[in-house]
Scaffold this active site. Structure first.
Site, mmCIF file in Angstrom:
data_model
loop_
_atom_site.group_PDB
_atom_site.id
_atom_site.type_symbol
_atom_site.label_atom_id
_atom_site.label_comp_id
_atom_site.label_asym_id
_atom_site.label_seq_id
_atom_site.Cartn_x
_atom_site.Cartn_y
_atom_site.Cartn_z
ATOM 1 N N SER A 139 0.851 -1.201 0.000
ATOM 2 C CA SER A 139 0.000 0.000 0.000
ATOM 3 C C SER A 139 0.887 1.252 0.000
ATOM 4 O O SER A 139 2.106 1.162 0.223
ATOM 5 C CB SER A 139 -0.873 0.007 1.255
ATOM 6 O OG SER A 139 -0.041 0.177 2.396
ATOM 7 N N ASP B 247 -1.056 -1.634 -4.069
ATOM 8 C CA ASP B 247 -2.430 -1.669 -3.552
ATOM 9 C C ASP B 247 -2.937 -0.226 -3.335
ATOM 10 O O ASP B 247 -2.208 0.607 -2.765
ATOM 11 C CB ASP B 247 -2.390 -2.419 -2.208
ATOM 12 C CG ASP B 247 -3.774 -2.720 -1.651
ATOM 13 O OD1 ASP B 247 -4.724 -2.860 -2.439
ATOM 14 O OD2 ASP B 247 -3.887 -2.831 -0.405
ATOM 15 N N HIS B 248 -4.159 0.059 -3.765
ATOM 16 C CA HIS B 248 -4.781 1.373 -3.530
ATOM 17 C C HIS B 248 -3.876 2.556 -3.873
ATOM 18 O O HIS B 248 -3.641 3.424 -3.013
ATOM 19 C CB HIS B 248 -5.240 1.518 -2.078
ATOM 20 C CG HIS B 248 -6.411 0.659 -1.731
ATOM 21 N ND1 HIS B 248 -7.690 0.933 -2.176
ATOM 22 C CD2 HIS B 248 -6.489 -0.484 -1.013
ATOM 23 C CE1 HIS B 248 -8.506 -0.003 -1.730
ATOM 24 N NE2 HIS B 248 -7.802 -0.888 -1.028
ATOM 25 N N HIS C 277 -12.755 -2.026 4.869
ATOM 26 C CA HIS C 277 -11.392 -2.276 5.352
ATOM 27 C C HIS C 277 -11.365 -2.275 6.885
ATOM 28 O O HIS C 277 -12.194 -1.628 7.517
ATOM 29 C CB HIS C 277 -10.440 -1.190 4.846
ATOM 30 C CG HIS C 277 -10.216 -1.257 3.366
ATOM 31 N ND1 HIS C 277 -10.768 -0.365 2.495
ATOM 32 C CD2 HIS C 277 -9.513 -2.128 2.616
ATOM 33 C CE1 HIS C 277 -10.397 -0.673 1.260
ATOM 34 N NE2 HIS C 277 -9.646 -1.751 1.297
ATOM 35 N N GLY D 271 -11.266 -5.614 1.581
ATOM 36 C CA GLY D 271 -11.854 -5.674 2.916
ATOM 37 C C GLY D 271 -12.373 -7.058 3.238
ATOM 38 O O GLY D 271 -13.432 -7.210 3.833
ATOM 39 N N THR E 72 -5.908 -7.047 7.391
ATOM 40 C CA THR E 72 -6.266 -7.013 8.810
ATOM 41 C C THR E 72 -5.975 -8.347 9.523
ATOM 42 O O THR E 72 -5.473 -8.353 10.650
ATOM 43 C CB THR E 72 -7.755 -6.637 8.951
ATOM 44 O OG1 THR E 72 -7.919 -5.304 8.455
ATOM 45 C CG2 THR E 72 -8.226 -6.690 10.386
#
Ligand code: G3H
Ligand code: 13P
Ligand code: ZN
Length: 307
Positions: free
Chosen positions: A49, A81-82, A180, A211, A256
């Site tokens: 990320s 990512d993102h 997320h 997520g 997560t």
């Protein structure tokens, strides 16, 4: 072996399973993911990320991922990512390290999202790099004050069809009710399966579920037992993830659960072995728990044995 996102998702599409994208921030997480990859003989996507790049450095993370990919015959995708910062996505493409980038223009007005995604796709495809894009806001049902409000943020199937046509991206991240982080639902994890089905019928590229962490009960128990305050955390159930895969999801993002496993391993070890100061010993159980989490996810996704 380093491959593109298109390489792994094309096979997943044919055989109707999904590939896990796991976020890396440090050496231990990377090692845990690669141990699971070898044990499960699975393809894998290593995601970095913008936050991970701020924390560890793009070059450093790329070096870790490239060495890991070189050491295995299994397919490894190195993915941004993102990528919300356009210039960072361009930097990742030009670096020559990434085999896949996500341009996340979901917070932009639609026209601007289309425009920028298209430019990224043109630039990336010239270098044989895959592009994931996002349409709709991936958040939690409880974030929106009303059902109408929530629906307005979920991915619209017809808009997805137009978006695909206009941008030519290789994979599409969709908002179908996931969020997320560790707090996704108040009660049962219910995704908007009808919407997911309609999106899958409207577009012909693999769909991505962000997520998607499950907040596994055994990991949560260790975290809370050793002082972490996450009692109301709730993730996406394995059943829900499997159902989403039957409807066309081919890439499933997990961060997560790795964080929780890392936390659980460290908290438990430090409490039980207060005399130890060697970080290699302290981090060992955290790594082992992360490997278990990733192995479990690969089995749920159906990617085990497909590498
Ligand atoms: O999608 C978000 C991932 O969990 C990465 O999180 O931006 O805090 O590194 P981060
Ligand atoms: P989780 O927070 O559910 O692990 O999702 C991670 C993710 O979507 C990374 O892009
Ligand atoms: Zn995400």
């Amino acid at each position: 072996m380093l491959v593109t996102l298109n390489d792994v998702l094309a096979k997943a599409q044919r055989r109707r399973y999904a590939v896990g994208a796991f976020n890396i921030n440090n050496l231990e997480t990377l090692q845990a993911i690669m141990d699971a990859t070898e044990a499960e003989r699975s393809p894998v996507i290593l995601s970095t990320s913008e936050g991970a790049i701020d924390y560890a450095g793009m070059e450093e993370l790329a070096a870790l991922a490239h060495i890991a990919a070189r050491k295995t015959k299994l397919p490894v995708v190195f993915h941004l990512d993102h990528g919300k910062n356009y210039d960072l996505v361009v930097r990742a493409i030009k670096s020559g390290w990434y085999t896949s980038v996500m341009f996340d223009g979901s917070s932009l007005p639609l026209k601007e999202n289309v425009h920028r995604t298209k430019k990224i796709v043109e630039m990336a495809h010239k270098r044989k790099i895959s592009v994931e894009a996002e349409l709709g806001a991936i958040a939690g049902i409880e974030d929106f004050v009303s059902v109408a409000d929530r629906d307005a943020h979920l991915t619209d199937p017809e808009q997805a069809r137009e978006f695909m046509r206009a941008t030519g991206c290789d994979a599409l991240a969709v908002a179908v009710g996931t969020k997320h982080g560790a707090y996704k639902f108040k009660d049962e994890s219910r995704l908007d399966y009808g919407r997911l089905k309609r999106i899958a019928e409207a577009v012909d590229v693999p769909l991505v579920l962000h997520g998607a962490s499950g907040v596994p009960a055994n990991i949560k128990r260790i975290c809370t037992q050793y002082g972490c305050e996450i009692s109301s955390a709730k993730g996406v159930s394995d059943t829900a993830v499997k159902k989403a895969i039957t409807l066309g999801v081919r890439k499933v993002n997990v961060d997560t659960d790795l964080r929780l496993a890392f936390d659980a391993g460290i908290r438990k070890f430090l409490k039980e072995r207060p005399e130890v100061i060697d970080p290699r010993e302290i981090l060992k159980p955290a790594k082992e728990l992360m490997t278990k989490v990733v192995r479990h996810k690969m089995r749920v996704l159906g990617s085990s044995g497909k590498g």
